[in-house]
Design a protein around this motif. Sequence first.
Motif, mmCIF file in Angstrom:
data_model
loop_
_atom_site.group_PDB
_atom_site.id
_atom_site.type_symbol
_atom_site.label_atom_id
_atom_site.label_comp_id
_atom_site.label_asym_id
_atom_site.label_seq_id
_atom_site.Cartn_x
_atom_site.Cartn_y
_atom_site.Cartn_z
ATOM 1 N N ALA A 280 0.618 -1.382 0.038
ATOM 2 C CA ALA A 280 0.007 0.041 0.044
ATOM 3 C C ALA A 280 0.755 1.116 0.038
ATOM 4 N N ARG B 127 -4.586 2.678 -0.535
ATOM 5 C CA ARG B 127 -2.970 3.296 -0.551
ATOM 6 C C ARG B 127 -2.674 4.071 0.388
ATOM 7 N N GLY C 263 1.921 1.104 -3.831
ATOM 8 C CA GLY C 263 0.606 0.913 -4.868
ATOM 9 C C GLY C 263 0.877 -0.501 -5.856
#
Length: 231
Positions: free
Chosen positions: A29, A222, A32
């Motif tokens: 995250a 994210r 991404g």
Amino acid sequence: MSVRYAIYLAPPPDSALWRFGSSVVGYDAETGEDIAPAALAGFTPEEWFEQTHEPRRYGFHGTLKAPFRLAEGADETDLFAALARFAAGHHPFELPPLEVRQIGTFIALVPPAPVPALEDLAADAVEELDALRAPLSEAEIARRKPERLSARQLAYLHRYGYPYVREEFRFHMTLSSALAEPALGRATQALCDAYAASGAHLPVKVEDAALYVQEAPGMRFRILHRAPLGA
């Protein structure tokens, strides 16, 4: 507005804990980017990828304030400012080595004992940032299955948009979707072994609160920003 935000605890991106958790769920995250499925004993990479679709959507994290939409009239600038004020009121602290545990039908990393600084951080995140949260829609309430909640959890759902706050809060970092036996038992043992071999079973400094964003329904969350504690 369909964009959702969440305030999560996210280990430092260069820590063994972040690398382990992100590899297990198959997604980083911070960047991404997808991560190759973890190699767990008893599962093919494809099988394990299927078992982690739920935590992969949210990214590796521990919840402080659950996903929410911004209240009418509030914008991201307001959220950044409120998050900075909130984070400044808390000092960095150390998270003890976590343990792999079953929580109902899923598997997560949890502290071996309550961590007062962590519980205070979560309680204040829920309270201090709530003015920026839009009320839940009827559909959002229904997804929480209110008929299965206790009276107190139901009251918290309506008050804070999430049932597991304050006395109901149990910090955890999810590693799997809901699993049925015998996969649950096999996955628990495999994750215990992988965690022991990962070097992640160490204390971790918590130095910020992470703001995650989901740009549209169904998209992955994210990390948008990390607000330093005590700044």
